[in-house]
Design a protein around this motif. Structure first.
Motif, PDB file in Angstrom:
ATOM      1  N   SER A  79      -6.673  -0.636 -11.269  1.00 58.34           N
ATOM      2  CA  SER A  79      -6.773  -1.593 -10.175  1.00 58.34           C
ATOM      3  C   SER A  79      -5.466  -2.363 -10.066  1.00 58.34           C
ATOM      4  CB  SER A  79      -7.928  -2.575 -10.421  1.00 58.34           C
ATOM      5  OG  SER A  79      -7.583  -3.492 -11.453  1.00 58.34           O
ATOM      6  N   ILE A  80      -5.263  -3.022  -8.924  1.00 58.92           N
ATOM      7  CA  ILE A  80      -4.052  -3.822  -8.794  1.00 58.92           C
ATOM      8  C   ILE A  80      -4.052  -4.978  -9.791  1.00 58.92           C
ATOM      9  CG2 ILE A  80      -3.712  -3.213  -6.375  1.00 58.92           C
ATOM     10  CD1 ILE A  80      -4.752  -5.966  -5.622  1.00 58.92           C
ATOM     11  N   TRP A  81      -5.254  -5.418 -10.208  1.00 61.19           N
ATOM     12  CA  TRP A  81      -5.332  -6.516 -11.172  1.00 61.19           C
ATOM     13  C   TRP A  81      -4.906  -6.032 -12.551  1.00 61.19           C
ATOM     14  CZ3 TRP A  81      -5.307  -9.446  -7.432  1.00 61.19           C
ATOM     15  CH2 TRP A  81      -6.185  -9.328  -6.363  1.00 61.19           C
ATOM     16  N   ASP A  82      -5.179  -4.760 -12.888  1.00 56.08           N
ATOM     17  CA  ASP A  82      -4.698  -4.197 -14.151  1.00 56.08           C
ATOM     18  C   ASP A  82      -3.170  -4.220 -14.183  1.00 56.08           C
ATOM     19  OD1 ASP A  82      -7.288  -3.605 -15.007  1.00 56.08           O
ATOM     20  OD2 ASP A  82      -7.259  -1.604 -14.104  1.00 56.08           O
ATOM     21  N   ILE A  83      -2.545  -3.904 -13.033  1.00 51.50           N
ATOM     22  CA  ILE A  83      -1.084  -3.885 -12.955  1.00 51.50           C
ATOM     23  C   ILE A  83      -0.519  -5.293 -13.094  1.00 51.50           C
ATOM     24  CG2 ILE A  83       0.869  -3.395 -11.434  1.00 51.50           C
ATOM     25  CD1 ILE A  83      -0.867  -1.154 -10.194  1.00 51.50           C
ATOM     26  N   LYS A  84      -1.089  -6.226 -12.344  1.00 49.18           N
ATOM     27  CA  LYS A  84      -0.558  -7.583 -12.321  1.00 49.18           C
ATOM     28  C   LYS A  84      -0.746  -8.318 -13.641  1.00 49.18           C
ATOM     29  CE  LYS A  84      -1.163  -8.263  -7.319  1.00 49.18           C
ATOM     30  NZ  LYS A  84       0.225  -8.625  -6.995  1.00 49.18           N
ATOM     31  N   GLU A  85      -1.688  -7.857 -14.460  1.00 53.79           N
ATOM     32  CA  GLU A  85      -1.988  -8.526 -15.725  1.00 53.79           C
ATOM     33  C   GLU A  85      -0.755  -8.645 -16.615  1.00 53.79           C
ATOM     34  OE1 GLU A  85      -4.451 -10.552 -18.353  1.00 53.79           O
ATOM     35  OE2 GLU A  85      -4.964  -9.801 -16.356  1.00 53.79           O
ATOM     36  N   ASN A  86       0.145  -7.667 -16.528  1.00 53.14           N
ATOM     37  CA  ASN A  86       1.298  -7.633 -17.432  1.00 53.14           C
ATOM     38  C   ASN A  86       2.618  -7.915 -16.723  1.00 53.14           C
ATOM     39  OD1 ASN A  86      -0.029  -6.812 -19.970  1.00 53.14           O
ATOM     40  ND2 ASN A  86      -0.586  -5.013 -18.770  1.00 53.14           N
ATOM     41  N   ILE A  87       2.551  -8.481 -15.506  1.00 57.39           N
ATOM     42  CA  ILE A  87       3.758  -8.754 -14.726  1.00 57.39           C
ATOM     43  C   ILE A  87       3.796 -10.230 -14.326  1.00 57.39           C
ATOM     44  CG2 ILE A  87       5.045  -8.224 -12.612  1.00 57.39           C
ATOM     45  CD1 ILE A  87       3.785  -5.480 -12.602  1.00 57.39           C
ATOM     46  N   GLY A  88       4.943 -10.845 -14.519  1.00 58.02           N
ATOM     47  CA  GLY A  88       5.215 -12.169 -13.967  1.00 58.02           C
ATOM     48  C   GLY A  88       6.173 -12.010 -12.805  1.00 58.02           C
ATOM     49  N   TYR A  89       5.837 -12.568 -11.639  1.00 57.39           N
ATOM     50  CA  TYR A  89       6.565 -12.254 -10.403  1.00 57.39           C
ATOM     51  C   TYR A  89       6.863 -13.524  -9.630  1.00 57.39           C
ATOM     52  CZ  TYR A  89       7.400  -9.804  -5.898  1.00 57.39           C
ATOM     53  OH  TYR A  89       7.925  -9.314  -4.739  1.00 57.39           O
ATOM     54  N   VAL A  90       8.128 -13.648  -9.183  1.00 58.39           N
ATOM     55  CA  VAL A  90       8.543 -14.735  -8.300  1.00 58.39           C
ATOM     56  C   VAL A  90       9.419 -14.124  -7.212  1.00 58.39           C
ATOM     57  CG1 VAL A  90       9.876 -16.871  -8.083  1.00 58.39           C
ATOM     58  CG2 VAL A  90       8.520 -16.470 -10.128  1.00 58.39           C
TER      59      VAL A  90
ATOM     60  N   LEU B 186       3.805   3.100 -13.891  1.00 54.34           N
ATOM     61  CA  LEU B 186       3.863   1.731 -14.410  1.00 54.34           C
ATOM     62  C   LEU B 186       3.239   1.704 -15.791  1.00 54.34           C
ATOM     63  CD1 LEU B 186       2.849  -0.291 -11.233  1.00 54.34           C
ATOM     64  CD2 LEU B 186       4.959  -0.603 -12.521  1.00 54.34           C
ATOM     65  N   PHE B 187       3.992   1.215 -16.753  1.00 56.96           N
ATOM     66  CA  PHE B 187       3.506   1.127 -18.136  1.00 56.96           C
ATOM     67  C   PHE B 187       2.950   2.484 -18.607  1.00 56.96           C
ATOM     68  CE2 PHE B 187       2.819  -3.157 -16.217  1.00 56.96           C
ATOM     69  CZ  PHE B 187       3.870  -3.802 -16.860  1.00 56.96           C
ATOM     70  N   ASP B 188       3.707   3.536 -18.348  1.00 52.27           N
ATOM     71  CA  ASP B 188       3.383   4.924 -18.736  1.00 52.27           C
ATOM     72  C   ASP B 188       2.199   5.513 -17.978  1.00 52.27           C
ATOM     73  OD1 ASP B 188       5.451   5.199 -20.530  1.00 52.27           O
ATOM     74  OD2 ASP B 188       4.248   4.796 -22.310  1.00 52.27           O
ATOM     75  N   ARG B 189       1.695   4.824 -16.988  1.00 51.74           N
ATOM     76  CA  ARG B 189       0.520   5.307 -16.266  1.00 51.74           C
ATOM     77  C   ARG B 189       0.888   5.588 -14.815  1.00 51.74           C
ATOM     78  NH1 ARG B 189      -5.455   2.398 -16.409  1.00 51.74           N
ATOM     79  NH2 ARG B 189      -6.571   4.009 -15.243  1.00 51.74           N
ATOM     80  N   LYS B 190       0.576   6.790 -14.353  1.00 53.13           N
ATOM     81  CA  LYS B 190       0.911   7.160 -12.979  1.00 53.13           C
ATOM     82  C   LYS B 190       0.085   6.332 -12.017  1.00 53.13           C
ATOM     83  CE  LYS B 190       1.268  11.134  -9.850  1.00 53.13           C
ATOM     84  NZ  LYS B 190       2.645  10.808  -9.440  1.00 53.13           N
ATOM     85  N   ARG B 191       0.756   5.770 -11.021  1.00 53.58           N
ATOM     86  CA  ARG B 191       0.074   4.933 -10.029  1.00 53.58           C
ATOM     87  C   ARG B 191      -0.933   5.774  -9.248  1.00 53.58           C
ATOM     88  NH1 ARG B 191       0.943   0.464  -6.420  1.00 53.58           N
ATOM     89  NH2 ARG B 191      -1.213  -0.169  -6.090  1.00 53.58           N
ATOM     90  N   GLY B 192      -2.147   5.205  -9.069  1.00 59.29           N
ATOM     91  CA  GLY B 192      -3.195   5.903  -8.336  1.00 59.29           C
ATOM     92  C   GLY B 192      -4.098   6.731  -9.220  1.00 59.29           C
ATOM     93  N   SER B 193      -4.005   6.514 -10.541  1.00 60.61           N
ATOM     94  CA  SER B 193      -4.829   7.295 -11.472  1.00 60.61           C
ATOM     95  C   SER B 193      -6.075   6.533 -11.910  1.00 60.61           C
ATOM     96  CB  SER B 193      -4.010   7.695 -12.702  1.00 60.61           C
ATOM     97  OG  SER B 193      -3.507   6.535 -13.374  1.00 60.61           O
ATOM     98  N   GLY B 194      -6.480   5.536 -11.113  1.00 61.63           N
ATOM     99  CA  GLY B 194      -7.729   4.836 -11.406  1.00 61.63           C
ATOM    100  C   GLY B 194      -7.571   3.377 -11.772  1.00 61.63           C
TER     101      GLY B 194
ATOM    102  N   PRO C 265       0.800  -1.222   0.000  1.00 61.04           N
ATOM    103  CA  PRO C 265       0.000   0.000   0.000  1.00 61.04           C
ATOM    104  C   PRO C 265       0.836   1.278   0.000  1.00 61.04           C
ATOM    105  CG  PRO C 265      -0.840  -1.570   1.615  1.00 61.04           C
ATOM    106  CD  PRO C 265       0.474  -2.114   1.132  1.00 61.04           C
ATOM    107  N   GLN C 266       2.105   1.196   0.437  1.00 59.60           N
ATOM    108  CA  GLN C 266       2.923   2.396   0.426  1.00 59.60           C
ATOM    109  C   GLN C 266       3.247   2.855  -0.994  1.00 59.60           C
ATOM    110  OE1 GLN C 266       5.830   3.397   3.219  1.00 59.60           O
ATOM    111  NE2 GLN C 266       5.295   1.826   4.715  1.00 59.60           N
ATOM    112  N   GLY C 267       2.907   2.025  -1.971  1.00 66.17           N
ATOM    113  CA  GLY C 267       3.051   2.465  -3.349  1.00 66.17           C
ATOM    114  C   GLY C 267       2.234   3.712  -3.635  1.00 66.17           C
ATOM    115  N   TYR C 268       1.083   3.860  -2.953  1.00 65.41           N
ATOM    116  CA  TYR C 268       0.229   5.028  -3.174  1.00 65.41           C
ATOM    117  C   TYR C 268       0.813   6.292  -2.542  1.00 65.41           C
ATOM    118  CZ  TYR C 268      -3.315   1.825  -4.901  1.00 65.41           C
ATOM    119  OH  TYR C 268      -3.991   0.884  -5.641  1.00 65.41           O
TER     120      TYR C 268
END
Length: 480
Positions: free
Chosen positions: A327-338, A317-325, A308-311
């Protein structure tokens, strides 16, 4: 060889795993490394040693009937605290952690003991007393767990992959501590995946293969039997891998994959990250480095929308300022994370195949019945990673190395725009390390994937990486 624990059963078993014993094997006084590939039975054998002479029908002869054996594995964070996190990102949310104890609350008066003060000095751990345990870095956690085990005064300590999660300096500190403990008469068993991790002060090496004990040798004899580095390199690079086509939906064209300006992470008076400026452009390949406790995983947790401290930070992220509307699912859609933390807190009773299939889906649609096409793609990735025989096994039944390969497959299967790989080779044997590195190279070069790769060791960095971001511990993080 004079055994302090001799294996008398021809078949040693725990849970659903059995290990063949050819006879005349056991554990000697001093330091013994039990080595073998992922899934060979090392953790099972360590558990059998800890459980005792006749547990689960195993017959072990103890030279000293009162011998006290303690085993330590990375997942022991839960037994240390007496409670479990319900989901991975809970550790990032301060309001969810009011009941999670601090290190000082767990250890209490034992922190005044000679053992704690001596070991904390050796491992540079004086700044963790007021940390809640789920805020410890993976390296800090490993150190606390080792000292906590020593406080119970065992005669034998079993360490499951003791070096994973430790930076180079911390490994040296741990080795100095273990040499002192060995000289003080403590017998140590180390369960190790990669032969290169066997420390020089090892006395004996027991080798497992396919859940069978195949040899017990002095360390000097074991080293003579190892293949040369060139032979091994030729063997691993000769394998041809054919990748499935990407299935990730491509987002709108972007220039900046990730940017943080004057970034910070603070918990109370503790400043973990301060004044972080980092910009990752599309298609760039970065390695993120830094000592234990420098905030690498916390920085990535903001990138991946788990913190949450990201806000409270200026993040794009991907040219879009975080907190501009978004969702976290929109962000995760294009990320693979381990990450190591993801594995530590990943709780699932699903099969390996089902977990890998989840990597193709939206987080809001994880548990639908798999389609034939999804099953086909998942099976292809399991074959590529050499875990196809595990397809119907339950995730929680696997060894730590096998679990890591499952989570790697889950991150790779969508071949997303951005791969964030926080110590992806954590706990893998040398063969699987090379396999995963080769896969990263293939995915990144074919798809133009943006890569952020975290490691403490330069030999783990894929050749495609060309840029470096180094974090250092802040003064406040070091003092508190």
């Amino acid at each position: 060889m004079e055994f302090i624990i001799e294996f008398e059963s021809s078949l040693l078993g725990y849970g659903k795993v059995s290990i063949k014993n050819p006879g005349n094997t056991g554990i000697c006084k001093g330091v013994t490394a039990i080595v073998g590939r992922n899934g060979s039975g090392k953790t099972t054998l360590g558990t059998i040693l800890e459980k005792g002479r006749y547990a689960y029908g195993n017959r072990l002869r103890f030279a000293n009937p009162s011998l006290r054996v303690k085993m330590l594995s990375f997942s022991d964070i839960h037994s240390l605290s007496g409670m479990e996190a319900q989901y991975f990102s809970q550790r990032m949310e301060s309001t969810m952690n009011d009941l999670v104890p601090k290190v000082s609350e767990i250890l209490g008066e034992r922190m005044n003991s000679i053992i704690w003060n001596k070991m904390a000095e050796t491992l540079a751990l004086h700044d963790v007393a007021d940390k809640r345990i789920n805020y410890l870095s993976s390296g800090e956690l490993r150190k606390v767990l080792i000292i906590n085990t020593l406080l119970s005064s065992p005669d034998m300590m079993i360490l499951d992959n003791p070096y994973i999660g430790l930076d180079a300096d911390s490994r040296k500190e741990l080795d100095r501590m273990l040499v002192c403990l060995k000289n003080d008469g403590l017998s140590i068993v180390m369960l190790i995946c990669d032969n290169s991790d066997i420390p020089s002060y090892t006395d004996y090496v027991m080798e497992l293969d396919n859940r069978s004990i195949v040899s017990l040798k002095s360390f000097s004899d074991f080293r003579l039997s190892l293949p040369s580095k060139d032979d091994y390199s030729n063997q691993t690079t000769s394998q041809t891998i054919s990748l499935p086509l990407p299935i990730c939906k491509k987002s709108n064209i972007f220039d900046t994959a990730f940017e943080i300006r004057n970034g910070h992470v603070r918990y109370g008076n503790r400043h973990i990250l301060e004044n972080i400026d980092w910009k990752v452009m599309r298609g760039e390949r970065w390695v993120l480095t830094g000592p234990n406790g420098s905030g690498k995983s916390l920085l990535l947790s903001m990138l991946c929308a788990d913190n949450p401290q990201g806000y409270a930070n200026d993040i794009t992220l991907f040219d879009r300022k975080r907190g501009s509307g978004e969702s976290i699912w929109d962000i995760k859609e294009n990320i693979g994370y381990v990450s190591p933390e993801m594995q530590l807190f990943f709780k699932s009773i699903s099969t390996v195949r089902d977990i890998i299939i989840q990597g193709m889906r939206s987080p809001l649609n994880l548990y639908c019945k798999p389609s034939p096409e999804e099953t086909k793609i998942a099976d292809e990735w399991m074959t590529i990673l050499g875990i196809d025989k595990l397809a119907l096994r339950k995730y929680h039944e696997l060894s730590a190395g096998e679990q890591r390969l499952v989570l790697v497959a889950r991150a790779f299967i969508k071949q997303p725009e951005l791969l964030v790989l926080d110590e992806p080779l954590h706990g893998l044997d040398s063969h699987n390390k090379e396999r995963v590195k080769n896969l990263i190279e293939l995915i990144v070069k074919r798809n133009g994937t943006t890569l952020i790769f975290v490691t403490h060791y330069t030999d783990e960095i894929p050749p495609c990486v060309t840029k470096t971001m180094e974090l250092r511990r802040t003064d406040s993080a070091s003092r508190e």
